[in-house]
Motif scaffolding. Sequence first.
Motif, PDB file in Angstrom:
ATOM      1  N   UNK A 273      25.778 -12.764 -20.023  1.00 12.83           N
ATOM      2  CA  UNK A 273      25.264 -13.064 -18.687  1.00 12.83           C
ATOM      3  C   UNK A 273      26.058 -12.246 -17.680  1.00 12.83           C
ATOM      4  N   UNK A 274      25.385 -11.299 -17.060  1.00 12.01           N
ATOM      5  CA  UNK A 274      26.027 -10.442 -16.074  1.00 12.01           C
ATOM      6  C   UNK A 274      26.272 -11.216 -14.786  1.00 12.01           C
ATOM      7  N   UNK A 275      27.310 -10.839 -14.093  1.00 10.83           N
ATOM      8  CA  UNK A 275      27.617 -11.468 -12.805  1.00 10.83           C
ATOM      9  C   UNK A 275      26.524 -11.137 -11.796  1.00 10.83           C
ATOM     10  N   UNK A 276      26.175 -12.102 -10.988  1.00 10.39           N
ATOM     11  CA  UNK A 276      25.235 -11.907  -9.888  1.00 10.39           C
ATOM     12  C   UNK A 276      25.975 -11.765  -8.568  1.00 10.39           C
ATOM     13  N   UNK A 277      27.143 -12.379  -8.499  1.00 10.20           N
ATOM     14  CA  UNK A 277      27.910 -12.459  -7.264  1.00 10.20           C
ATOM     15  C   UNK A 277      29.306 -11.909  -7.534  1.00 10.20           C
ATOM     16  N   UNK A 278      29.707 -10.931  -6.743  1.00  9.45           N
ATOM     17  CA  UNK A 278      31.035 -10.329  -6.917  1.00  9.45           C
ATOM     18  C   UNK A 278      31.814 -10.487  -5.610  1.00  9.45           C
ATOM     19  N   UNK A 279      32.285 -11.665  -5.364  1.00 11.98           N
ATOM     20  CA  UNK A 279      32.989 -11.970  -4.124  1.00 11.98           C
ATOM     21  C   UNK A 279      34.454 -11.550  -4.235  1.00 11.98           C
ATOM     22  N   UNK A 280      35.064 -11.205  -3.100  1.00  6.94           N
ATOM     23  CA  UNK A 280      36.471 -10.838  -3.122  1.00  6.94           C
ATOM     24  C   UNK A 280      37.348 -12.077  -3.282  1.00  6.94           C
ATOM     25  N   UNK A 281      38.548 -11.878  -3.730  1.00  5.23           N
ATOM     26  CA  UNK A 281      39.484 -13.000  -3.921  1.00  5.23           C
ATOM     27  C   UNK A 281      39.770 -13.719  -2.613  1.00  5.23           C
ATOM     28  N   UNK A 282      39.533 -13.057  -1.511  1.00  4.93           N
ATOM     29  CA  UNK A 282      39.813 -13.649  -0.193  1.00  4.93           C
ATOM     30  C   UNK A 282      38.653 -14.482   0.352  1.00  4.93           C
ATOM     31  N   UNK A 283      37.517 -14.516  -0.347  1.00  6.87           N
ATOM     32  CA  UNK A 283      36.350 -15.269   0.127  1.00  6.87           C
ATOM     33  C   UNK A 283      36.673 -16.758   0.184  1.00  6.87           C
ATOM     34  N   UNK A 284      36.156 -17.411   1.212  1.00  3.60           N
ATOM     35  CA  UNK A 284      36.391 -18.842   1.405  1.00  3.60           C
ATOM     36  C   UNK A 284      35.069 -19.608   1.354  1.00  3.60           C
ATOM     37  N   UNK A 285      35.166 -20.907   1.287  1.00  7.20           N
ATOM     38  CA  UNK A 285      33.959 -21.738   1.356  1.00  7.20           C
ATOM     39  C   UNK A 285      33.265 -21.561   2.703  1.00  7.20           C
ATOM     40  N   UNK A 286      34.030 -21.354   3.746  1.00  3.48           N
ATOM     41  CA  UNK A 286      33.432 -21.111   5.060  1.00  3.48           C
ATOM     42  C   UNK A 286      32.637 -19.800   5.063  1.00  3.48           C
ATOM     43  N   UNK A 287      33.143 -18.786   4.391  1.00  4.54           N
ATOM     44  CA  UNK A 287      32.398 -17.532   4.259  1.00  4.54           C
ATOM     45  C   UNK A 287      31.074 -17.782   3.538  1.00  4.54           C
TER      46      UNK A 287
END
Length: 65
Positions: free
Chosen positions: A12-26
């Motif tokens: 299963x390939x990733x769909x979302x590649x968020x940075x380590x700094x991403x927050x729930x608010x983001x």
Amino acid sequence: QYHDAVSDGTTLKRLICYPATATLEDARRAFVAWAEANAGNAKRMGELPVMGAVRALEDQYPCAR
């Protein structure tokens, strides 16, 4: 966290590649922006909310294809 757990990169390939700094608010802001942009799309607004969340995060944090 669920996406991280089920995305093994092979089966299963990733769909979302968020940075380590991403927050729930983001993530919240991404979803609200996506919902506002798609408010007139009856098909999208008729989907389960989790689908909208995934679509919003995929748009905000796409993976290189």
